[in-house]
Write an enzyme that holds these catalytic residues in place. Structure first.
Site, PDB file in Angstrom:
ATOM      1  N   ASP A  56       0.812  -1.214   0.000  1.00 48.68           N
ATOM      2  CA  ASP A  56       0.000   0.000   0.000  1.00 48.68           C
ATOM      3  C   ASP A  56       0.844   1.262   0.000  1.00 48.68           C
ATOM      4  O   ASP A  56       0.435   2.285  -0.530  1.00 48.68           O
ATOM      5  CB  ASP A  56      -0.925   0.016   1.225  1.00 48.68           C
ATOM      6  CG  ASP A  56      -2.223  -0.692   0.939  1.00 48.68           C
ATOM      7  OD1 ASP A  56      -2.692  -1.452   1.799  1.00 48.68           O
ATOM      8  OD2 ASP A  56      -2.760  -0.468  -0.169  1.00 48.68           O
ATOM      9  N   ILE A  59       1.379   2.286  -3.481  1.00 50.42           N
ATOM     10  CA  ILE A  59       0.215   2.431  -4.351  1.00 50.42           C
ATOM     11  C   ILE A  59      -0.478   3.737  -4.014  1.00 50.42           C
ATOM     12  O   ILE A  59      -0.754   4.022  -2.846  1.00 50.42           O
ATOM     13  CB  ILE A  59      -0.802   1.291  -4.158  1.00 50.42           C
ATOM     14  CG1 ILE A  59      -0.133  -0.065  -4.386  1.00 50.42           C
ATOM     15  CG2 ILE A  59      -1.972   1.443  -5.116  1.00 50.42           C
ATOM     16  CD1 ILE A  59      -1.088  -1.218  -4.174  1.00 50.42           C
ATOM     17  N   GLU A  95      -6.878   0.739   0.993  1.00 50.77           N
ATOM     18  CA  GLU A  95      -6.385   2.032   1.465  1.00 50.77           C
ATOM     19  C   GLU A  95      -6.515   3.032   0.330  1.00 50.77           C
ATOM     20  O   GLU A  95      -5.745   3.007  -0.632  1.00 50.77           O
ATOM     21  CB  GLU A  95      -4.926   1.901   1.892  1.00 50.77           C
ATOM     22  CG  GLU A  95      -4.423   3.128   2.632  1.00 50.77           C
ATOM     23  CD  GLU A  95      -2.949   2.992   2.958  1.00 50.77           C
ATOM     24  OE1 GLU A  95      -2.609   2.145   3.801  1.00 50.77           O
ATOM     25  OE2 GLU A  95      -2.140   3.712   2.335  1.00 50.77           O
ATOM     26  N   ASP A  97      -6.093   6.619  -1.102  1.00 53.16           N
ATOM     27  CA  ASP A  97      -5.264   7.771  -0.768  1.00 53.16           C
ATOM     28  C   ASP A  97      -5.944   9.083  -1.131  1.00 53.16           C
ATOM     29  O   ASP A  97      -5.930  10.027  -0.370  1.00 53.16           O
ATOM     30  CB  ASP A  97      -3.918   7.652  -1.475  1.00 53.16           C
ATOM     31  CG  ASP A  97      -3.221   6.365  -1.089  1.00 53.16           C
ATOM     32  OD1 ASP A  97      -2.888   5.569  -1.973  1.00 53.16           O
ATOM     33  OD2 ASP A  97      -3.041   6.165   0.129  1.00 53.16           O
ATOM     34  N   HIS A 141     -14.977   8.298 -17.774  1.00 55.13           N
ATOM     35  CA  HIS A 141     -15.597   8.646 -19.049  1.00 55.13           C
ATOM     36  C   HIS A 141     -14.624   9.491 -19.832  1.00 55.13           C
ATOM     37  O   HIS A 141     -14.061  10.442 -19.303  1.00 55.13           O
ATOM     38  CB  HIS A 141     -16.879   9.456 -18.819  1.00 55.13           C
ATOM     39  CG  HIS A 141     -17.985   8.633 -18.278  1.00 55.13           C
ATOM     40  ND1 HIS A 141     -18.638   7.692 -19.021  1.00 55.13           N
ATOM     41  CD2 HIS A 141     -18.558   8.601 -17.044  1.00 55.13           C
ATOM     42  CE1 HIS A 141     -19.566   7.118 -18.280  1.00 55.13           C
ATOM     43  NE2 HIS A 141     -19.541   7.650 -17.085  1.00 55.13           N
ATOM     44  N   CYS A 183     -13.969   5.325 -23.067  1.00 54.71           N
ATOM     45  CA  CYS A 183     -14.334   5.408 -24.477  1.00 54.71           C
ATOM     46  C   CYS A 183     -13.223   6.148 -25.211  1.00 54.71           C
ATOM     47  O   CYS A 183     -12.677   7.111 -24.685  1.00 54.71           O
ATOM     48  CB  CYS A 183     -15.639   6.187 -24.646  1.00 54.71           C
ATOM     49  SG  CYS A 183     -17.000   5.462 -23.750  1.00 54.71           S
ATOM     50  N   SER A 211     -19.807  -1.551 -21.158  1.00 57.65           N
ATOM     51  CA  SER A 211     -19.876  -2.058 -19.795  1.00 57.65           C
ATOM     52  C   SER A 211     -20.317  -3.517 -19.831  1.00 57.65           C
ATOM     53  O   SER A 211     -20.792  -4.023 -20.836  1.00 57.65           O
ATOM     54  CB  SER A 211     -20.849  -1.231 -18.976  1.00 57.65           C
ATOM     55  OG  SER A 211     -22.070  -1.153 -19.654  1.00 57.65           O
TER      56      SER A 211
END
Lengths: 371, 620
Positions: A56, A59, A95, A97, A141, A183, A211
């Site tokens: 973590d 990341i 976790e 952030d 999106h 997209c 989707s």
């Protein structure tokens, strides 16, 4: 000497990938309940990356909305990626952030470039160095050349390319893998120009990413197709796998994904077939246990070989930069008339014509009062 | 030099306009009517689609199984109601509390301006009961409303039963992000109006109500249900609201998608959906539905509790269960599932419904006409008025052209501008017409007691008869006002008056058409030809008949007959007249109780305008 050369060969093979640590920046840019699938996408990549060894602390997870605790979630504290609730990617120890309204274009770029205010906690920083392999995953999106953040702003592909260039110049990465599931995702990696970047996208320009997994019990789509199949692919990987990037490029062909995934490898130094999945998705510590004792050389011989290595290094790194700022042109600029402007006399002539017509209509006799 | 300032060119232009005016007017009128009739046909109608992203598909799993519970609640409610005669408030409170809602009551009372003969009430007082289901994990910032109106004539007990059963089912779910208010109102729309006014803390209709004890946040959408039988063969949806307001089309799309998902038979205006849109049958049926919607929207009545919600910008629909002689019937579970699906999808909303259309016409449940496509019809009709006004202006302001289209025998003496001389003669008719309109608006309700003292009629009849009397008295005006006004009005004075009347009518109809297209179009279609043709010269009896037949009252009468004809329940003359009188009374009453604007519009706006034309016709 023989032993030393063997050691050097072994060492070269040992460090063949060139990186010593792994980082991941996982970004989900959309909020609202009906964008449940973007959060599920990001969390499934987070889950895989953690499972394969990236801790973590390495990341940076940015989620724009909280689906697990959304009042509309019939199963609170869960985020499912498979319908019939097979796989809960929210798990026990997620976790996050950057959460909710902290996921903005500015914060994302600051994370990448490292220009962060001093008060930022360590978990929110990307503390990578020039031996870090970074995985950047973005979903949300998007359109042709942009990615929408939170319904109110966008990041363009040019901004992203410039951010990566800043990272390169500041020596913040060794190699970068950029995956985007939106997209027209391929438009986002069109403008990259920094070296050592490999990019994957879920759809080409002009195509929509679709989707997947509609779930009537929860009432939304749970995942996007591309990430769903990437997740299935990653579930087969373990820290010792030798699967390479070419296999990742084959994930989700058009028959399954409906859109055509794309990838870009021209900026990357190594051949994708030599790049392991775990080079980016995992944090594999290479440990070799040897029972032999190796005696190291004297210092002076080490120095000469060190210099050789340095020269080799220089030859191995062809630094090519695109001409971003044509300074020469700016300094020695002459005022060139690019657009044609009508000569100044034209305006005067026009007015003279107007006055002539005016006097002609209303009587020439007025003219003598003027002239 | 300029086209308009050069006298020679002006004369030519004026001649052109005058010559082409009549054919242009006729063409424009015909184009308007034809455009309107073409609205039901494919290029002008489009399929409906869901515009709101948050309500994407019908991807929900309906789990309602409380049909038996609903029926038992309905039986209990009907029994208690029969026993007490009014709404069984205590029983409702007890039951809602047992189901798990927060229950509150509200009492209201209203003295109607005159007794309402259709509902047989005068001094109305009642109690509304509502229960709030709080969202388990959200702040109570938004809410949805599920309402059942209970009146003396329609008991709606099955609707109340379904409401309670659904409330019990909803209470067991944890995915609600908005509060849900289950509202049972007494005295139909009066109770709904009282509740809405108290909820939004306004007082627009003079209702006296006790303040509410419990609130639930801004209302995002509302669904009203009227169901009086255990099984239904179809569900009818009503969209037209007070003053012709319409809910957002997305709400109707939502209902229609759940109808399709559940296989329910859903009707609009009581008519089935035409299946075949490629041949002529489908569009013709659509035209009938469209005309029904136009007539209902033009009347400006709230056709159900939803009509009153719309004033507060709360999107609402009324669903009516109809039990006809069809074989295939749906039970309460099917209706309950459709409602559950709708509420679940509405729960996903993040903002008020705003993505889809607010102004539209519906030839069928799955087809709509948007405002951009139906407005030209009204535009063409109002163009006629504009052209006529232009013609009159030219006739008044040019020198030297005769009245006939071919040009006169030579330039006559320049006429003085009409305004200077005719101003006095214009002001008088205008003032007198407006005064008549004011009298039409105020006197009937004000003078009802005086009328009942002197004539053997009830108050409602007195109001209606006074209305008609004043309307007809207006017809006698021109013969009287001319004795008051100086007789030195020049012969062209009528042109100025007609010009003013045309512009006045065009302005009014234009404004009306923008907010309530149906009313504007209907009035324009009837009044425009009469207004354009009226002049003192020419066949006076014919023009008089035309003007009377296209006046507001006759239009109302005609549209009543047309409405019943379209519903396939035609009226005889006597029935029609009775219905007309009842409609007049209802119109006045609804203006006072709900704030409907048809009565003041016709009395204060269109009737004076129409009287001006009557004045023009009888100009001496």
């Amino acid at each position: 000497p023989l032993l030393c050369r063997n050691f050097l060969d072994q060492a070269e093979q040992f460090f063949r990938s060139g990186h010593t640590n792994n980082w991941a920046v996982l970004v989900c840019t959309s909020r609202f309940w009906f964008n449940y699938r973007h959060v599920a996408n990001t969390l499934s990549v987070y889950r895989s990356v953690k499972r394969l060894g990236i801790p973590d602390s390495h990341i940076v997870l940015m989620l724009a909305d909280d689906m697990a605790c959304n009042p509309r979630n019939p199963k609170p504290a869960t985020v499912f990626s498979h319908k019939n609730m097979e796989l809960n990617v929210y798990g026990d120890d997620v976790e996050v952030d950057y959460r909710s309204y902290e996921v903005t274009v500015e914060n994302f770029l600051r994370v990448l470039t490292g220009r962060i205010p001093p008060s930022t906690p360590r978990s929110k920083r990307l503390l990578s160095d020039d031996r870090s392999n970074i995985l950047i995953y973005m979903t949300g999106h998007g359109g042709n050349g942009f990615l929408k953040f939170q319904d109110s702003e966008e990041i363009t592909n040019i901004e992203l390319a410039d951010a990566f260039e800043q990272m390169w110049q500041k020596r913040r990465y060794n190699e970068l893998l950029f995956i985007i599931d939106t997209c027209q995702g391929a438009s986002m990696y069109e403008r990259f120009y920094s070296p050592n970047i490999m990019a994957l996208a879920s759809s080409q320009v002009g195509e929509d990413s679709l989707s997947h997994q509609p779930d009537p019990a929860i009432g939304v789509h749970l995942m996007d197709r591309y990430t769903f199949y990437v997740l299935e692919f990653l579930e087969e990987i373990n820290p010792a796998s030798q699967t390479n990037m070419n296999d990742l490029f084959q994930v989700c062909p058009k028959s399954l994904c409906v859109s055509t995934p794309g990838h870009r490898t021209d900026l990357f130094q190594r051949d994708p077939k030599n790049v392991l999945i775990t080079d980016f998705f995992g944090s594999v510590r290479k440990v070799e246990i040897t029972t032999e004792t190796i005696s190291l050389q004297q210092y002076s011989e080490m120095e000469s070989s060190y210099k050789e290595d340095q020269m080799d290094e220089e030859l191995m790194e062809p630094l090519k930069y695109a001409e971003q700022l044509p300074v020469a042109q700016i300094i020695h600029q002459k005022p060139k008339l690019k657009d044609w402007h009508p000569p100044g006399g034209f305006i005067l002539g026009l007015w003279a014509l107007i006055i002539m017509v005016f006097f002609k209509t209303y009587g020439i006799k007025h003219m003598k009062f003027i002239f | 030099m300029g086209l308009l300032s050069d006298p020679v060119r002006r004369r030519a232009l004026a001649r052109l306009v005058l010559r082409l005016n009549a054919p242009l007017c006729v063409l424009s009128y015909v184009a308007g009517i034809a455009w309107f009739l073409a609205l039901a046909f494919p290029p002008l109608t489009q399929r409906t689609y869901m515009s709101e992203n948050a309500m994407g598909s019908t991807m929900v799993e309906e789990q309602f199984v409380g049909g038996d519970r609903a029926r038992s609640f309905a039986r209990d409610f009907a029994a208690y109601r029969r026993k007490s005669g009014a709404l069984p408030v205590a029983w409702l409170e007890r039951t809602m509390r047992s189901v798990g809602l927060e229950v509150y009551t509200q009492s209201f009372s209203r003295k109607l301006p005159f007794p309402d003969e259709t509902h047989e009430r005068y001094m109305v007082s009642g109690t509304n009961v509502y229960g709030i289901l709080r969202a388990p994990r959200a702040a109570s910032t938004e809410s949805l409303v599920f309402t059942v109106p209970c009146g003396s004539d329609s008991t709606n007990s099955q609707a109340v039963g379904l409401l309670l059963a659904l409330a019990a089912h909803f209470r067991g779910q944890i995915y609600w992000a908005k509060d849900i208010i289950f509202l049972v109102t007494e005295h139909d729309l009066l109770g709904t109006e009282a509740w809405l006014e108290a909820y939004h803390d306004v007082n627009v209709t003079g209702m006296q109500s006790s303040p509410l004890q419990g609130w639930a946040g801004a209302i995002q959408a509302a669904v009203a249900l009227e169901l009086s039988s255990d099984v239904v063969t179809s569900l009818d949806v009503a969209v037209e609201g007070l003053n012709g307001q319409l809910p957002n089309l997305d709400l109707l799309n939502l209902f229609q998608t759940f109808c399709q998902k559940g296989g329910l038979l859903c009707t609009l205006q009581g008519k089935l959906q035409p299946q075949d849109w490629t041949s002529l049958d489908g569009p013709l049926q659509g035209l009938q539905t469209l005309l029904l919607m136009v007539l209902q929207q033009a009347s400006g009545r709230p056709h159900g509790p939803h009509g009153l919600f719309l004033r507060y910008r709360v999107e609402a629909l009324t669903l009516r269960g109809i039990n006809s002689f069809r074989q295939y019937k749906y039970d309460l579970v099917a209706v309950g599932k459709a409602l559950e699906g709708m509420f679940r999808k509405l729960n996903h909303l993040l903002e008020r419904l705003h993505q889809s259309f607010f102004l539209y016409l519906l030839p069928a449940l799955s087809r709509f006409v948007s405002i951009g496509l139906y407005m030209p019809a009204a535009g063409f009709l109002l163009l006629v008025l504009g052209l006529k006004a232009l013609e009159l202006w030219m006739q008044l302001h040019e020198a030297g052209v005769g009245l006939e289209a071919g040009g006169g025998p030579g330039p006559s003496a320049p006429l003085p501008p009409a305004q200077g001389v005719g101003l006095a003669s214009l002001v008088a008719p205008l003032l007198v017409s407006q005064a008549m309109g004011l009298a039409l608006y105020i006197l009937p309700v004000l003078g009802q007691h005086v009328a009942t003292q002197h004539f053997p009629v009830g108050e409602a009849e007195a109001v209606v008869l006074t209305l008609l009397a004043i309307y007809v008295a207006g017809l006698a005006l021109p013969h009287n006002t001319h004795r008051v006004v100086s007789t030195q009005a020049p012969d062209r004075g009528w042109m100025a008056l007609k010009l003013v009347a045309l512009i006045y009518l065009a302005l009014q109809l234009g404004c009306i058409a923008l907010t309530n297209f149906s009313l504007g179009f209907l009035l324009a279609a009837t009044m425009v030809p009469a207004a354009a043709l009226t002049e003192p010269h020419g066949p006076r009896p014919l023009y008089a008949a035309l003007l009377v037949l296209t006046g507001p009252a006759a239009t109302l009468l005609g549209s009543l007959f047309l409405w019943r004809e379209l519903q396939e329940a035609p009226l005889s003359i006597a029935e029609g007249w009775q219905l007309f009188l009842a409609a007049l009374a209802q119109g006045v009453l609804e203006h006072y109780t709900y704030g409907a604007l048809l009565f003041p519009l016709l009395a204060l706006g269109l009737y004076p305008c129409w009287l001006l034309f009557w004045n023009v016709l009888f100009w001496k």
